[in-house]
Design an enzyme around this catalytic site. Structure first.
Site, PDB file in Angstrom:
ATOM      1  N   ASP A  89       0.798  -1.227   0.000  1.00 33.60           N
ATOM      2  CA  ASP A  89       0.000   0.000   0.000  1.00 33.60           C
ATOM      3  C   ASP A  89       0.827   1.271   0.000  1.00 33.60           C
ATOM      4  O   ASP A  89       0.408   2.297  -0.526  1.00 33.60           O
ATOM      5  CB  ASP A  89      -0.996   0.008   1.165  1.00 33.60           C
ATOM      6  CG  ASP A  89      -0.337   0.024   2.537  1.00 33.60           C
ATOM      7  OD1 ASP A  89       0.494  -0.863   2.795  1.00 33.60           O
ATOM      8  OD2 ASP A  89      -0.673   0.914   3.333  1.00 33.60           O
ATOM      9  N   GLU A  96       9.737 -10.354  -1.819  1.00 36.66           N
ATOM     10  CA  GLU A  96      10.752  -9.295  -1.949  1.00 36.66           C
ATOM     11  C   GLU A  96      12.174  -9.842  -1.981  1.00 36.66           C
ATOM     12  O   GLU A  96      13.050  -9.261  -2.632  1.00 36.66           O
ATOM     13  CB  GLU A  96      10.602  -8.287  -0.801  1.00 36.66           C
ATOM     14  CG  GLU A  96       9.350  -7.429  -0.887  1.00 36.66           C
ATOM     15  CD  GLU A  96       8.134  -8.063  -0.236  1.00 36.66           C
ATOM     16  OE1 GLU A  96       7.059  -7.416  -0.211  1.00 36.66           O
ATOM     17  OE2 GLU A  96       8.254  -9.221   0.256  1.00 36.66           O
ATOM     18  N   HIS A 109       2.810  -1.844   9.398  1.00 42.38           N
ATOM     19  CA  HIS A 109       4.114  -2.182   8.802  1.00 42.38           C
ATOM     20  C   HIS A 109       5.256  -1.480   9.531  1.00 42.38           C
ATOM     21  O   HIS A 109       6.282  -1.135   8.929  1.00 42.38           O
ATOM     22  CB  HIS A 109       4.164  -1.839   7.305  1.00 42.38           C
ATOM     23  CG  HIS A 109       3.252  -2.654   6.444  1.00 42.38           C
ATOM     24  ND1 HIS A 109       2.727  -3.851   6.826  1.00 42.38           N
ATOM     25  CD2 HIS A 109       2.769  -2.417   5.184  1.00 42.38           C
ATOM     26  CE1 HIS A 109       1.955  -4.339   5.866  1.00 42.38           C
ATOM     27  NE2 HIS A 109       1.957  -3.491   4.865  1.00 42.38           N
ATOM     28  N   GLY A 154      27.082 -15.847  -0.656  1.00 46.72           N
ATOM     29  CA  GLY A 154      26.727 -17.262  -0.557  1.00 46.72           C
ATOM     30  C   GLY A 154      25.367 -17.549   0.030  1.00 46.72           C
ATOM     31  O   GLY A 154      25.201 -18.490   0.809  1.00 46.72           O
ATOM     32  N   ASP A 204      18.994 -29.166  -5.164  1.00 49.39           N
ATOM     33  CA  ASP A 204      17.637 -29.286  -4.629  1.00 49.39           C
ATOM     34  C   ASP A 204      17.433 -28.452  -3.369  1.00 49.39           C
ATOM     35  O   ASP A 204      16.401 -27.796  -3.195  1.00 49.39           O
ATOM     36  CB  ASP A 204      17.279 -30.757  -4.377  1.00 49.39           C
ATOM     37  CG  ASP A 204      18.330 -31.510  -3.554  1.00 49.39           C
ATOM     38  OD1 ASP A 204      19.381 -30.916  -3.222  1.00 49.39           O
ATOM     39  OD2 ASP A 204      18.100 -32.706  -3.260  1.00 49.39           O
ATOM     40  N   ASN A 263      19.888 -34.639  -4.996  1.00 52.25           N
ATOM     41  CA  ASN A 263      20.689 -35.619  -4.256  1.00 52.25           C
ATOM     42  C   ASN A 263      20.335 -35.634  -2.773  1.00 52.25           C
ATOM     43  O   ASN A 263      21.170 -35.909  -1.917  1.00 52.25           O
ATOM     44  CB  ASN A 263      22.185 -35.403  -4.470  1.00 52.25           C
ATOM     45  CG  ASN A 263      22.618 -33.977  -4.157  1.00 52.25           C
ATOM     46  OD1 ASN A 263      21.839 -33.177  -3.644  1.00 52.25           O
ATOM     47  ND2 ASN A 263      23.861 -33.664  -4.470  1.00 52.25           N
ATOM     48  N   GLY A 297      19.383 -33.354  -0.450  1.00 52.26           N
ATOM     49  CA  GLY A 297      19.716 -32.390   0.595  1.00 52.26           C
ATOM     50  C   GLY A 297      20.964 -31.592   0.322  1.00 52.26           C
ATOM     51  O   GLY A 297      21.373 -31.399  -0.818  1.00 52.26           O
ATOM     52  N   GLU A 315      27.101 -29.207   2.397  1.00 47.25           N
ATOM     53  CA  GLU A 315      27.245 -29.138   3.852  1.00 47.25           C
ATOM     54  C   GLU A 315      27.684 -30.484   4.430  1.00 47.25           C
ATOM     55  O   GLU A 315      28.336 -30.530   5.475  1.00 47.25           O
ATOM     56  CB  GLU A 315      25.950 -28.655   4.488  1.00 47.25           C
ATOM     57  CG  GLU A 315      25.644 -27.215   4.125  1.00 47.25           C
ATOM     58  CD  GLU A 315      24.486 -26.625   4.885  1.00 47.25           C
ATOM     59  OE1 GLU A 315      23.877 -27.341   5.721  1.00 47.25           O
ATOM     60  OE2 GLU A 315      24.180 -25.442   4.659  1.00 47.25           O
TER      61      GLU A 315
END
Length: 568
Positions: free
Chosen positions: A34, A57, A121, A414, A441, A468, A470, A474
């Site tokens: 708005d 956003e 907001h 990253g 993924d 794969n 996940g 990591e």
């Protein structure tokens, strides 16, 4: 007597739109709210902008980032509080990666500030500067427009974003967009200021002297080489002096990889031996905007010569001497013009790669090696390649690129999920080029809904998604079998049909190299979405080495990475 600037009258919102049009940002990314609706009405009435309309956003900020990397500048439109703070991670990434975005935040009406009204907001208090203060660490200029400052501040922020190659933040109070102000008739010119004459001349002479006297000069480039558009000057300089060039992983593809003087990527101890020797043993290293970050220096395993030349966008360090107000493109143009050719420059290397259709594919389940062999054979001149942080980025760094390619990654910030938004921006900025998204993924799940925006705008990316199970990257750092590195399994290849019913997107689930090879042979007449099923423990060697190095930097000698079976 100097002539007076011709002036006319227009509304603040229309003047902002005029300036955005003049600097070449015809696409506006963002989400309606708005406090910005009145500005978006003006935008539609202007009839010279495309409202992209993102799903959220954050994705809009990622898309604006990708767009600016291709076009040089972009505009992001958000609403106060909820919209601006949702976008701030994407804007912070652009700040980290030197990407110029003009963030326009439709904000609280000035009457609310004048009367201390509590508004939605917000935090339901009168700290009206809270969001502006939140943006201050991640932008190079901030302002709240008023009828008194709007004309000067609009020009200042747009020009600052372009010159400094970083985001700016501009609040447009919702009750002033339709107010008339006096504006200049002249267009806004995006130009760098001229360098200080003496500093430029002295700095040029010193660089030329050092390069020509050196026995083993070399050039190392980082983000500044791309953002300030100096690849041509650097390649010309290398050709004249027969100087090898290496690149930090932030700027893969900026130096033409068929250039005879291009050695490859420099990542400290992870570099090829010839690259490491050329950089670290150089007696005159010309370093262009080099920043020593863990992810770009091989976990701080780099060893740059202490007596190097450090050239940034607007200043240069040479030994004890610092040269301010020396602008990079002007400087390198002067240096390239000032040196003499040592001998006939070498001829460009011919790009050669086995086409994907001719790659000899192994039988059995699809593995990383075969996957990247086929991607390598699929890449062609002029492609835009957007590589997600992690396995896809590591595999992408190993590609040998033909001329004219652009490689987009977020090697420093990253933020996973960045690339799905970014490819939307790169496609809108360069619609005549092929855009290849390399994503995993786990990252895809963060921003997957932006595929619907691509389809709504009839865009045709080629999406390579590694399924794969996940966060494999990591698993190389910590948690090989940690449940925190597992994710829900989606039917990824079905998503285009869910997100845009009736789409003509071609979608594939491939489990073997032969199936991937067949998918790569289909016509590119719409989006191509390839879901590649691979083992969660299969990882490119570069990603494995990077993950282990990151664990050492992050956790130290008593960290969990030293336990048996904790890492891939």
């Amino acid at each position: 007597m100097p002539s007076k600037t011709t002036r006319s009258t227009m509304t603040i919102g229309d003047f902002l739109l005029r300036r955005l049009r003049e600097v070449g940002t015809p696409h506006l990314f963002g989400v309606a709210g708005d406090f910005n609706l009145e500005f978006l009405v003006q935008m539609e009435e202007d009839n010279e902008f495309t409202w992209v309309g993102n799903c959220n956003e954050l994705n809009a900020a990622y898309a604006a980032d990708g767009y600016a990397r291709i076009s040089g500048l972009s505009t992001l439109v958000v609403t106060n509080g909820v919209g601006a703070l949702s976008a701030i991670n994407g804007v912070a990434g652009a700040y980290s990666e030197y990407v110029p975005i003009v963030t326009v935040c439709g904000s609280l009406p000035l009457k609310a500030l004048d009367r201390n009204l509590l508004m939605h907001h917000t935090s339901a208090d009168t700290d009206y500067d809270a969001v502006l203060k939140a943006y201050t660490p991640f932008t190079v200029a901030q302002t709240r427009l008023t009828p008194q400052n709007a004309v000067a501040e609009i020009d200042r922020l747009i020009l600052t974003a372009w010159q400094r190659k970083r985001p700016v933040y501009m609040e447009l109070p919702s009750d002033i967009a339709y107010l008339d102000v006096e504006v200049p008739a002249e267009p806004l010119d995006l130009v760098m200021p001229p360098s200080d004459t003496e500093r430029l001349s002295t700095c040029t002479d010193e660089i030329v002297t050092r390069l020509t006297r050196a026995r083993s000069p070399a050039i190392l480039v980082d983000i500044a080489a791309d953002r300030y558009g100096v690849a041509d000057e650097l390649q010309e300089l290398a050709g004249k002096l027969q100087v090898p060039i290496a690149a930090i992983n932030t700027v893969k593809g900026v130096i033409d990889e068929t250039c005879p003087y291009f050695l490859g990527l420099y990542v400290g101890a992870g570099s090829a031996p010839e690259v490491r020797k050329a950089v670290e043993d150089s007696d005159c290293l010309l370093a262009i905007g080099v920043r020593r970050v863990d992810t770009t220096s091989g976990g701080f395993s780099d060893a740059l010569p202490t007596e190097r030349i450090d050239a940034r966008g607007d200043a240069v360090d040479i030994g004890p001497d610092n040269y301010q107000a020396v602008y990079l493109k002007e400087l390198l143009r002067r240096v390239a013009d000032s040196v003499s050719s040592r001998e006939q420059p070498a001829s460009p290397r011919t790009y050669s790669a086995v086409p994907a259709s001719e790659v000899a594919v192994p039988s059995g389940p699809l593995e990383q090696n075969a996957y990247w062999d086929l991607v390598q054979g699929f890449v062609r001149e002029g492609d835009v390649i957007i590589a997600e942080d992690g396995t896809s980025e590591a595999g992408g760094w190993g590609l040998h690129l033909p001329p004219g390619c652009t490689f987009v990654t977020q090697a420093v910030w990253g933020s996973i999920g960045y690339t799905v938004g970014s490819v939307l921006g790169t496609m809108l900025a360069a619609p005549d080029r092929r855009h290849l998204l390399l994503v995993g993924d786990g990252s895809f799940q963060l921003t997957a809904q932006e595929v619907s925006t691509m389809l709504r705008h009839d865009l045709k990316p080629i999406i390579f998604l590694i399924n794969n199970g996940g966060y494999t990257i990591e698993r190389t750092i910590c948690g090989k079998d940690g449940k925190f590195n597992d994710i829900a399994n989606w039917s990824y290849a079905d998503l285009p049909k869910v997100l845009h019913p009736g789409t003509n997107a071609r979608t594939f689930v491939v489990k073997t190299a032969a199936e991937l090879q067949a998918a790569l042979a289909v016509p590119h007449d719409g989006m191509i979405f390839i879901e590649a099923i691979m083992d969660k423990y299969d990882v490119p060697p570069a990603a494995l080495a990077s993950g282990h190095k990151m664990a050492e930097v992050d956790y130290g000698p008593r960290g969990p990475q030293h336990r048996p079976g904790i890492q891939l």
